[in-house]
Write a protein that holds these residues in place. Structure first.
Motif, PDB file in Angstrom:
ATOM      1  N   SER A 129      11.737 -54.585  17.371  1.00  0.00           N
ATOM      2  CA  SER A 129      11.662 -54.268  18.715  1.00  0.00           C
ATOM      3  C   SER A 129      10.230 -53.949  19.309  1.00  0.00           C
ATOM      4  O   SER A 129       9.312 -53.596  18.542  1.00  0.00           O
ATOM      5  N   MET A 130      10.245 -53.878  20.438  1.00  0.00           N
ATOM      6  CA  MET A 130       8.790 -53.272  21.205  1.00  0.00           C
ATOM      7  C   MET A 130       9.430 -52.516  22.329  1.00  0.00           C
ATOM      8  O   MET A 130      10.408 -52.849  22.987  1.00  0.00           O
ATOM      9  N   VAL A 131       8.529 -51.298  22.384  1.00  0.00           N
ATOM     10  CA  VAL A 131       8.994 -50.396  23.470  1.00  0.00           C
ATOM     11  C   VAL A 131       7.613 -50.399  24.162  1.00  0.00           C
ATOM     12  O   VAL A 131       6.434 -49.915  23.513  1.00  0.00           O
ATOM     13  N   ALA A 163       2.084 -48.672  23.601  1.00  0.00           N
ATOM     14  CA  ALA A 163       2.918 -49.834  23.165  1.00  0.00           C
ATOM     15  C   ALA A 163       3.466 -49.569  21.595  1.00  0.00           C
ATOM     16  O   ALA A 163       2.503 -48.933  20.844  1.00  0.00           O
ATOM     17  N   ILE A 164       4.643 -49.835  21.331  1.00  0.00           N
ATOM     18  CA  ILE A 164       5.096 -49.385  20.121  1.00  0.00           C
ATOM     19  C   ILE A 164       6.077 -50.550  19.664  1.00  0.00           C
ATOM     20  O   ILE A 164       6.880 -51.264  20.291  1.00  0.00           O
ATOM     21  N   ILE A 165       5.793 -51.006  18.287  1.00  0.00           N
ATOM     22  CA  ILE A 165       6.374 -52.112  17.629  1.00  0.00           C
ATOM     23  C   ILE A 165       6.989 -51.589  16.366  1.00  0.00           C
ATOM     24  O   ILE A 165       6.466 -50.606  15.702  1.00  0.00           O
ATOM     25  N   THR A 204      16.460 -54.378  26.954  1.00  0.00           N
ATOM     26  CA  THR A 204      17.448 -55.512  26.146  1.00  0.00           C
ATOM     27  C   THR A 204      17.808 -55.027  24.779  1.00  0.00           C
ATOM     28  O   THR A 204      17.442 -53.930  24.381  1.00  0.00           O
ATOM     29  N   ASP A 205      18.233 -55.949  24.044  1.00  0.00           N
ATOM     30  CA  ASP A 205      18.483 -55.686  22.556  1.00  0.00           C
ATOM     31  C   ASP A 205      17.478 -55.207  21.713  1.00  0.00           C
ATOM     32  O   ASP A 205      17.650 -54.534  20.796  1.00  0.00           O
ATOM     33  N   ASN A 206      16.245 -55.855  22.110  1.00  0.00           N
ATOM     34  CA  ASN A 206      15.040 -55.402  21.259  1.00  0.00           C
ATOM     35  C   ASN A 206      13.852 -55.088  21.739  1.00  0.00           C
ATOM     36  O   ASN A 206      12.670 -55.354  21.479  1.00  0.00           O
ATOM     37  N   SER A 207      14.017 -54.609  23.195  1.00  0.00           N
ATOM     38  CA  SER A 207      12.881 -54.265  24.082  1.00  0.00           C
ATOM     39  C   SER A 207      13.305 -53.070  25.112  1.00  0.00           C
ATOM     40  O   SER A 207      14.372 -53.344  25.405  1.00  0.00           O
ATOM     41  N   ALA A 208      12.618 -52.368  25.593  1.00  0.00           N
ATOM     42  CA  ALA A 208      12.603 -51.442  26.721  1.00  0.00           C
ATOM     43  C   ALA A 208      11.287 -50.861  27.127  1.00  0.00           C
ATOM     44  O   ALA A 208       9.946 -51.276  26.485  1.00  0.00           O
TER      45      ALA A 208
END
Length: 354
Positions: free
Chosen positions: A112-114, A272-274, A78-82
């Motif tokens: 964002s969060m990946v 998890a990365i923010i 999405t725009d702010n996650s993956a």
């Protein structure tokens, strides 16, 4: 057990890592990124996450337990996650790719969060959180690992030490980097003690029956467990980090995560990365002014007897890094001989040493 020491410059050691990875068939770009992120732990004096582990990575690559040229797949973006399927690649490389994605998304969308699954050990968490801070964002990175901690009251490893790191940018200063695992000491310290034939202090670990032990072998190889910091607090933090990096990402979790020394299985761990874009919440200059005001309160606090200086998180590591850049790092002769054998078997150039 006293062992002679060998000194290696960080430059030589990073080039050695690069050469070993390349000789093992890792593509040049992936090998170079991996070597750069691997050396971070050595530079900070975190020898438990540095050169000591190279033989483990070599074995895993040789046995096909790590993909040399992984096929990275982005999912549910999405725009702010993956979500990143890391393709079982070297964690040093795949995690940087995820960090870059998180930063890119936070630049436009504030936060964002990946998450990553099908990943491998990535070295020191602070390396990746700092990458985010260097983009003038607040970074958070966590990972899960092979079980090392028993739940409070238990005598069986269930959770990994599951480290996490926060990094906060400063104007004209190095970022504030807080990097911690959730046990009193890392498993790497037990590995070092066993490697050097030393005992460990009571209170660091439990044996396979849940009793305190000073034998690093029983605490680590023999099926014991690490003691979490502040008992239920450290246990709770490890659980939460496993939920973020394991459960939420789709990776293995708890007892299903395999260790580096298990040559029968892939590790299958997750992350998890923010990334938090400060500018989307407050003008950067105002944030930096307020941050410096707080940090000056902290370092300017009344000092306890015998204290000469109050350090911010990460400052001691920065001092060690500056020193190691000048002097290099020292390893014991036993590890040196093991690295020599690896270089010889792969026909790779050995580092210069003194």
């Amino acid at each position: 057990m006293n062992q002679s020491k060998v000194t290696i410059s960080l430059y030589e050691l990073e080039n050695f890592y690069n050469a070993i990875f390349t000789k093992l068939g890792v593509p040049e770009e992936i090998a170079a990124i991996s070597a750069k992120n691997f050396i971070y732990a050595d530079s900070k004096g975190a020898d438990t996450h540095g050169v000591l582990r190279l033989p483990l990575y070599v074995q895993r690559l040789q046995k096909g337990l790590v993909e040399k040229n992984p096929n990275l797949k982005w999912e549910l973006e999405t725009d702010n996650s993956a979500v990143l399927d890391a393709g079982n690649g070297l964690g040093f490389y795949t995690t940087q790719m995820a960090v870059e994605k998180a930063v890119e998304k936070a630049k436009g969308n504030g936060i964002s969060m990946v998450t990553i699954y099908n990943n491998n050990h990535f070295g020191a968490a602070g390396c990746y959180a700092k990458m985010i801070a260097e983009e003038n964002m607040i970074g958070f990175v966590t990972t899960n690992g092979a079980p090392l901690i028993a739940p409070v009251g238990g005598a069986e490893r269930i959770l990994g030490n599951n480290p996490f790191s926060f990094a906060v940018p400063r104007k004209n200063h190095e970022p504030v980097v807080f990097d911690m695992a959730n046990s009193i000491v890392s498993a790497g310290k037990l590995m070092v003690a066993h490697h050097q034939g030393e005992s460990i202090p009571e209170g660091w670990a439990l044996d396979e029956n849940g009793e305190p032990t000073t034998d690093p072998y029983r605490a680590y190889n023999g099926g014991g467990s690490l003691v979490p910091i502040a008992e239920h607090k450290g246990f709770g933090l490890s659980l939460m980090m496993d939920i973020l990096s394991g459960v939420l990402s789709g990776a293995n979790f708890g007892k299903n995560v395999s260790g580096l020394a298990n040559y029968e299985k892939i590790t299958g761990n997750g992350n998890a990365i923010i990334a938090i874009n400060i500018e989307k919440l407050m003008p950067e200059e105002r944030f930096f002014e307020r941050l410096e005001s707080l940090l000056h309160m902290v370092v300017g606090a009344k000092k306890a007897p015998g204290t000469e200086r109050i350090y911010l998180p990460g400052e001691r590591g920065q001092q060690v890094q500056e020193k190691n850049r000048q002097t290099g790092i020292s390893i014991n002769s036993k590890l040196h001989e093991e690295l020599q054998e690896i270089a010889s078997s792969l026909e790779a150039p050995l580092y210069k040493f003194s």
